[in-house]
Motif scaffolding. Sequence first.
Motif, PDB file in Angstrom:
ATOM      1  N   HIS A  10       0.871  -1.208  -0.049  1.00  0.00           N
ATOM      2  CA  HIS A  10       0.059   0.046  -0.074  1.00  0.00           C
ATOM      3  C   HIS A  10       0.754   1.350  -0.101  1.00  0.00           C
ATOM      4  O   HIS A  10       0.326   2.202  -0.438  1.00  0.00           O
ATOM      5  CB  HIS A  10      -0.788   0.025   1.075  1.00  0.00           C
ATOM      6  CG  HIS A  10      -0.082   0.002   2.787  1.00  0.00           C
ATOM      7  ND1 HIS A  10       0.700  -0.959   3.158  1.00  0.00           N
ATOM      8  CD2 HIS A  10       0.223   1.190   3.253  1.00  0.00           C
ATOM      9  CE1 HIS A  10       1.230  -0.561   4.225  1.00  0.00           C
ATOM     10  NE2 HIS A  10       1.094   0.814   4.284  1.00  0.00           N
ATOM     11  N   ASP A  11       2.287   1.327   0.349  1.00  0.00           N
ATOM     12  CA  ASP A  11       3.000   2.514   0.461  1.00  0.00           C
ATOM     13  C   ASP A  11       3.562   2.687  -0.875  1.00  0.00           C
ATOM     14  O   ASP A  11       4.902   2.164  -0.998  1.00  0.00           O
ATOM     15  CB  ASP A  11       3.911   2.033   1.536  1.00  0.00           C
ATOM     16  CG  ASP A  11       4.730   3.343   2.096  1.00  0.00           C
ATOM     17  OD1 ASP A  11       4.578   4.249   1.547  1.00  0.00           O
ATOM     18  OD2 ASP A  11       5.564   3.319   3.191  1.00  0.00           O
ATOM     19  N   LEU A  12       2.923   3.327  -1.613  1.00  0.00           N
ATOM     20  CA  LEU A  12       3.089   3.228  -2.968  1.00  0.00           C
ATOM     21  C   LEU A  12       4.130   4.566  -3.474  1.00  0.00           C
ATOM     22  O   LEU A  12       4.747   4.339  -4.734  1.00  0.00           O
ATOM     23  CB  LEU A  12       1.939   3.232  -3.878  1.00  0.00           C
ATOM     24  CG  LEU A  12       1.322   1.905  -3.879  1.00  0.00           C
ATOM     25  CD1 LEU A  12      -0.173   2.104  -4.476  1.00  0.00           C
ATOM     26  CD2 LEU A  12       2.136   0.878  -5.041  1.00  0.00           C
TER      27      LEU A  12
ATOM     28  N   VAL B  95      -2.237  13.884  -4.227  1.00  0.00           N
ATOM     29  CA  VAL B  95      -2.335  12.377  -4.188  1.00  0.00           C
ATOM     30  C   VAL B  95      -2.493  12.026  -2.956  1.00  0.00           C
ATOM     31  O   VAL B  95      -2.511  12.726  -2.028  1.00  0.00           O
ATOM     32  CB  VAL B  95      -0.860  12.144  -4.893  1.00  0.00           C
ATOM     33  CG1 VAL B  95       0.188  12.265  -3.883  1.00  0.00           C
ATOM     34  CG2 VAL B  95      -1.018  10.617  -5.097  1.00  0.00           C
ATOM     35  N   CYS B  96      -2.960  10.887  -2.621  1.00  0.00           N
ATOM     36  CA  CYS B  96      -2.973  10.096  -1.740  1.00  0.00           C
ATOM     37  C   CYS B  96      -2.086   8.845  -1.648  1.00  0.00           C
ATOM     38  O   CYS B  96      -2.597   7.769  -2.467  1.00  0.00           O
ATOM     39  CB  CYS B  96      -4.087   9.699  -1.093  1.00  0.00           C
ATOM     40  SG  CYS B  96      -4.340   8.735   0.478  1.00  0.00           S
TER      41      CYS B  96
ATOM     42  N   SER C 118      -5.306   4.442  -8.057  1.00  0.00           N
ATOM     43  CA  SER C 118      -4.563   3.389  -8.785  1.00  0.00           C
ATOM     44  C   SER C 118      -3.090   3.544  -8.084  1.00  0.00           C
ATOM     45  O   SER C 118      -2.581   4.434  -7.965  1.00  0.00           O
ATOM     46  CB  SER C 118      -4.598   3.629 -10.427  1.00  0.00           C
ATOM     47  OG  SER C 118      -3.929   4.595 -10.629  1.00  0.00           O
ATOM     48  N   ALA C 119      -2.341   2.164  -8.370  1.00  0.00           N
ATOM     49  CA  ALA C 119      -1.045   2.129  -7.897  1.00  0.00           C
ATOM     50  C   ALA C 119      -0.222   3.096  -8.768  1.00  0.00           C
ATOM     51  O   ALA C 119       0.539   3.756  -8.048  1.00  0.00           O
ATOM     52  CB  ALA C 119      -0.688   0.718  -8.151  1.00  0.00           C
ATOM     53  N   PRO C 120      -0.315   3.185 -10.096  1.00  0.00           N
ATOM     54  CA  PRO C 120       0.591   3.874 -10.725  1.00  0.00           C
ATOM     55  C   PRO C 120       0.577   5.638 -10.516  1.00  0.00           C
ATOM     56  O   PRO C 120       1.546   5.972 -10.259  1.00  0.00           O
ATOM     57  CB  PRO C 120       0.103   3.727 -12.216  1.00  0.00           C
ATOM     58  CG  PRO C 120      -0.568   2.714 -12.332  1.00  0.00           C
ATOM     59  CD  PRO C 120      -1.297   2.273 -11.016  1.00  0.00           C
ATOM     60  N   TYR C 121      -0.646   6.137 -10.605  1.00  0.00           N
ATOM     61  CA  TYR C 121      -0.730   7.570  -9.807  1.00  0.00           C
ATOM     62  C   TYR C 121      -0.185   7.439  -8.567  1.00  0.00           C
ATOM     63  O   TYR C 121       0.784   8.657  -8.245  1.00  0.00           O
ATOM     64  CB  TYR C 121      -2.271   8.095  -9.849  1.00  0.00           C
ATOM     65  CG  TYR C 121      -2.329   9.436  -9.563  1.00  0.00           C
ATOM     66  CD1 TYR C 121      -1.805  10.320 -10.552  1.00  0.00           C
ATOM     67  CD2 TYR C 121      -2.567   9.747  -8.214  1.00  0.00           C
ATOM     68  CE1 TYR C 121      -2.047  11.922 -10.223  1.00  0.00           C
ATOM     69  CE2 TYR C 121      -2.779  11.168  -8.122  1.00  0.00           C
ATOM     70  CZ  TYR C 121      -2.247  12.107  -9.100  1.00  0.00           C
ATOM     71  OH  TYR C 121      -2.381  13.627  -8.913  1.00  0.00           O
ATOM     72  N   ARG C 122      -0.345   6.803  -7.662  1.00  0.00           N
ATOM     73  CA  ARG C 122      -0.067   6.819  -6.229  1.00  0.00           C
ATOM     74  C   ARG C 122       1.583   6.839  -6.252  1.00  0.00           C
ATOM     75  O   ARG C 122       2.026   7.514  -5.317  1.00  0.00           O
ATOM     76  CB  ARG C 122      -0.520   5.943  -5.051  1.00  0.00           C
ATOM     77  CG  ARG C 122      -2.008   6.259  -4.838  1.00  0.00           C
ATOM     78  CD  ARG C 122      -2.768   4.980  -4.616  1.00  0.00           C
ATOM     79  NE  ARG C 122      -2.391   4.281  -3.589  1.00  0.00           N
ATOM     80  CZ  ARG C 122      -2.890   3.133  -3.009  1.00  0.00           C
ATOM     81  NH1 ARG C 122      -3.925   2.541  -3.485  1.00  0.00           N
ATOM     82  NH2 ARG C 122      -2.108   2.465  -2.013  1.00  0.00           N
ATOM     83  N   ALA C 123       2.031   5.977  -6.915  1.00  0.00           N
ATOM     84  CA  ALA C 123       3.551   5.822  -7.018  1.00  0.00           C
ATOM     85  C   ALA C 123       4.316   6.958  -7.602  1.00  0.00           C
ATOM     86  O   ALA C 123       5.245   7.712  -7.036  1.00  0.00           O
ATOM     87  CB  ALA C 123       3.833   4.438  -7.703  1.00  0.00           C
TER      88      ALA C 123
ATOM     89  N   ASP D 189       0.597  15.350  -0.142  1.00  0.00           N
ATOM     90  CA  ASP D 189       0.000  13.980   0.039  1.00  0.00           C
ATOM     91  C   ASP D 189      -1.136  14.134   0.741  1.00  0.00           C
ATOM     92  O   ASP D 189      -0.926  14.121   2.402  1.00  0.00           O
ATOM     93  CB  ASP D 189       1.257  12.898   0.570  1.00  0.00           C
ATOM     94  CG  ASP D 189       0.898  11.681   0.282  1.00  0.00           C
ATOM     95  OD1 ASP D 189      -0.152  11.161  -0.008  1.00  0.00           O
ATOM     96  OD2 ASP D 189       1.975  10.863   0.648  1.00  0.00           O
ATOM     97  N   SER D 190      -2.151  13.653   0.575  1.00  0.00           N
ATOM     98  CA  SER D 190      -3.503  13.775   1.567  1.00  0.00           C
ATOM     99  C   SER D 190      -3.359  12.746   2.705  1.00  0.00           C
ATOM    100  O   SER D 190      -2.605  11.808   2.445  1.00  0.00           O
ATOM    101  CB  SER D 190      -4.554  13.348   0.813  1.00  0.00           C
ATOM    102  OG  SER D 190      -4.752  14.083  -0.509  1.00  0.00           O
ATOM    103  N   THR D 191      -4.189  13.189   3.609  1.00  0.00           N
ATOM    104  CA  THR D 191      -4.152  11.937   4.820  1.00  0.00           C
ATOM    105  C   THR D 191      -5.641  11.663   5.207  1.00  0.00           C
ATOM    106  O   THR D 191      -6.567  12.566   4.627  1.00  0.00           O
ATOM    107  CB  THR D 191      -3.451  12.793   6.204  1.00  0.00           C
ATOM    108  OG1 THR D 191      -4.165  13.840   6.745  1.00  0.00           O
ATOM    109  CG2 THR D 191      -1.980  13.178   5.591  1.00  0.00           C
ATOM    110  N   ALA D 192      -5.772  10.819   6.039  1.00  0.00           N
ATOM    111  CA  ALA D 192      -7.404  10.627   6.709  1.00  0.00           C
ATOM    112  C   ALA D 192      -7.792  11.924   7.327  1.00  0.00           C
ATOM    113  O   ALA D 192      -9.134  12.225   7.375  1.00  0.00           O
ATOM    114  CB  ALA D 192      -7.243   9.672   7.927  1.00  0.00           C
ATOM    115  N   GLU D 193      -6.874  13.125   7.696  1.00  0.00           N
ATOM    116  CA  GLU D 193      -7.299  14.167   8.059  1.00  0.00           C
ATOM    117  C   GLU D 193      -7.482  15.124   7.270  1.00  0.00           C
ATOM    118  O   GLU D 193      -8.542  15.838   7.147  1.00  0.00           O
ATOM    119  CB  GLU D 193      -6.726  14.659   9.356  1.00  0.00           C
ATOM    120  CG  GLU D 193      -6.979  13.929  11.084  1.00  0.00           C
ATOM    121  CD  GLU D 193      -6.058  12.611  10.561  1.00  0.00           C
ATOM    122  OE1 GLU D 193      -5.148  12.263  10.059  1.00  0.00           O
ATOM    123  OE2 GLU D 193      -6.853  11.502  11.235  1.00  0.00           O
TER     124      GLU D 193
END
Lengths: 103, 204
Positions: free
Chosen positions: A5-7, B104-105, B125-130, B157-161
């Motif tokens: 998950h840590d991408l 992003v998150c 998606s994994a590619p965008y997040r990466a 980088d966004s967070t839960a808060e």
Amino acid sequence: MKGAHDLGGKTGLGPIAPEKDEPVFHHEWEKRAFAITVACGFLGKWNLDMARYAREQMPDPEYLASTYYEKWAHGLSLLLVEKGLLTEEEIRERMSEISNGDS
Amino acid sequence: MSSKHKHAHPPSEVELKVKALESLLIEKGLIDPLALDELIDIYEHRVGPQNGAQVVARAWCDSDYLHRLLDNATEAIREFGFEGRQGEDMVVLENTPTVHNMVVCTLCSCYPWPVLGLPPVWYKSAPYRARAVSEPRSVLAEFGVELSEDVEIRVWDSTAEVRYLVIPMRPEGTENLSESELAELVTRDSMIGTGLALSPEVIQ
């Protein structure tokens, strides 16, 4: 320790391929997965970080291969069992009842 | 059970799981079936980027409003009645001729629901997040956005808060447009930072 998950910064994942005029949901079951997850959030038994952590409990290859709402369904099921709201047996039983058309 | 829709194939494992969870939760009185339909309707039809677009258009027209947004975005966004779940702590990021912001998150899918609705698949998606954090320019190129080399790109980088809303630059040639006409130029991607606001010719 799982880390799929840590991408941030990972390489080799390919293009982003945004979908043009994407619908909010792609399948009927995604709507239901979304709604039951949000509704169960209101039970106050867990917070967002706990929900995310539950989704991350998938094995890495499965996490990367799963769609967003597949992860949600997996995480929700895990949390409901962990909090004693449902048992794994009753979930499995209900799944086979539905599959056999009994429910 | 909501099983009216047709299956062209046997239900998948995840479909079965979701149905099983829903029926058990309703049976035990843990969730209200009407609330489920309401939630789906809200996020499928009522809450979406059209909300954020109104916020941006006002910020373009009204410098006092822009200052309120920059000072306390959650409060200023609430002036439109947009608030609540997954937008409890909002921050706006103003694009300028020298700074372009992009959101992003990397860990999951955190996104400002009250102003943008639910995130698109590519955002999760994994590619965008990466790649958003390591090679934002090549990501922007995939979205058809090319910025001059001297523009600084800031990736958040966004967070839960904390959830972010980008205020894109106001397009040229829009001096005579009303706030509601301006809102039509504000795309979802421009408020994530993977796009720019549309030029007025596009909607004429």
